[in-house]
Design an enzyme around this catalytic site. Sequence first.
Site, PDB file in Angstrom:
ATOM      1  CE  LYS A 103      19.363 -67.856   0.165  1.00 46.61           C
ATOM      2  NZ  LYS A 103      18.758 -66.952   1.134  1.00 46.61           N
ATOM      3  NE  ARG A 140      17.660 -64.435   7.671  1.00 44.43           N
ATOM      4  CZ  ARG A 140      17.794 -64.911   6.443  1.00 44.43           C
ATOM      5  NH1 ARG A 140      18.010 -66.191   6.235  1.00 44.43           N
ATOM      6  NH2 ARG A 140      17.697 -64.110   5.395  1.00 44.43           N
TER       7      ARG A 140
HETATM    8  C1  LIG Z   1      17.441 -66.941   0.756  1.00 46.29           C
HETATM    9  C2  LIG Z   1      16.542 -65.797   0.920  1.00 46.29           C
HETATM   10  C3  LIG Z   1      15.331 -65.743   0.220  1.00 46.29           C
HETATM   11  C4  LIG Z   1      14.852 -66.848  -0.700  1.00 46.29           C
HETATM   12  O1  LIG Z   1      14.454 -67.962   0.029  1.00 46.29           O
HETATM   13  P1  LIG Z   1      13.813 -69.236  -0.700  1.00 46.29           P
HETATM   14  O2  LIG Z   1      13.413 -70.105   0.413  1.00 46.29           O
HETATM   15  O3  LIG Z   1      14.902 -69.811  -1.533  1.00 46.29           O
HETATM   16  O4  LIG Z   1      12.702 -68.775  -1.536  1.00 46.29           O
HETATM   17  C5  LIG Z   1      14.543 -64.628   0.388  1.00 46.29           C
HETATM   18  N1  LIG Z   1      14.906 -63.632   1.214  1.00 46.29           N
HETATM   19  C6  LIG Z   1      16.068 -63.647   1.910  1.00 46.29           C
HETATM   20  C7  LIG Z   1      16.400 -62.515   2.801  1.00 46.29           C
HETATM   21  C8  LIG Z   1      16.917 -64.742   1.794  1.00 46.29           C
HETATM   22  O5  LIG Z   1      18.066 -64.749   2.485  1.00 46.29           O
END
Ligand SMILES: *Cc1c(COP(=O)(O)O)cnc(C)c1O
Length: 360
Positions: A39, A134
């Site tokens: 993403k 979260r």
């Molecule tokens: C974006 C996201 C990740 C990845 O995070 P990074 O900091 O890019 O490694 C992992 N888990 C969830 C639920 C996320 O939303």
Amino acid sequence: MNRDRFPQLEVDLGKLKENLTALRERCQDSFVGVAGVVKGAGAWDSVVRAFDSAGLSYLATSRVDQLRGMREQGVKTPLMYIRIPMRSELADVVSLADASLQSDTDILRATEAEAARQGKTHGVVLMIDLGDLREGFWSAEELVDAAVEVERELPHLHLLGVGVNLSCYGSILPDKRNMQGLVSLAYEVEQAIGRRLEIVSGGSSTSMYMTLNGTMPYRVNNLRLGEIALLGSVYGCSPDFTNKDVFTLRAEVVECRDKPSFPVGQLTVDAFGRAREYEDRGIRRRAIVAMGRLDYGEPCDITPRMAGVEVLGASSDHTILDVEAVKDRIKVGDILEFDVNYASLANLTNTHGVELVTRG
Ligand SMILES: *Cc1c(COP(=O)(O)O)cnc(C)c1O
């Protein structure tokens, strides 16, 4: 004639693949599988191709349209949806993703109904909130109840395991204590359902340092890695074996001249309604590049590669640079290079005006 278009973001696929391979191998040494999170680069097809060829357990993203793009691209790695699904998008989540992160019993039941309708089995990872505030069940008991319900009463869902998200909203550091909490929870669920879980997911890039320094509890066997693969580092963890320059942002200089450093006239607010402070440093050489907040977000999230160039600020479409220290080296028409961070990378890959270029 130079036919390149600017602003331009280039990805070096060789460097990205090196990062992915190095991280996957380190994780494998600790029996940790990797869900590669795309993403942060907007599921850009070149980036997805590199992730798909890296031998990861899953490709993951938080947007349904990105899942669809990856399906259309024909990715071979199973897909994981990592935003807690909206009820209104469950049909797409079930048809496009092999698994999702979940934190609500009603949505689990609705996912079951949708999976039954589509004649599919959908994997679920139940999220626990261990303090970051979260997503996730707050009560372990509630999560165990949900796990038992999935296992016994929701036949089109497959309970893959449990997971946690940290260092996101609440800035909580992954450590031995919360990881041990996750492991205990996995154990409780396993006791309740009478079998071993496939996935105990210990978080994102910010958990990688524990795998690298050997402090990750053995039972944690999955990490969801985005930033550390894309950018080679994350706050607090910058391994010496990763490339930090996978992405290069380029913009064209459209003006370069001497001006005062303190605005002339009555001060009010800037284009975004913010009152700003300006330091009077006398007359200085400034350059403007044709790229602005609409492209990358906040000017503090891009860093000029040329030493001596300083970002002063930006409007929607222009970024103003102090180039006094390098004034003999910059003129109108020049292309300047910038490093990006996770925030600017996500913006640059989710907008229309930026040319995405693939090297390698
Ligand atoms: C974006 C996201 C990740 C990845 O995070 P990074 O900091 O890019 O490694 C992992 N888990 C969830 C639920 C996320 O939303």
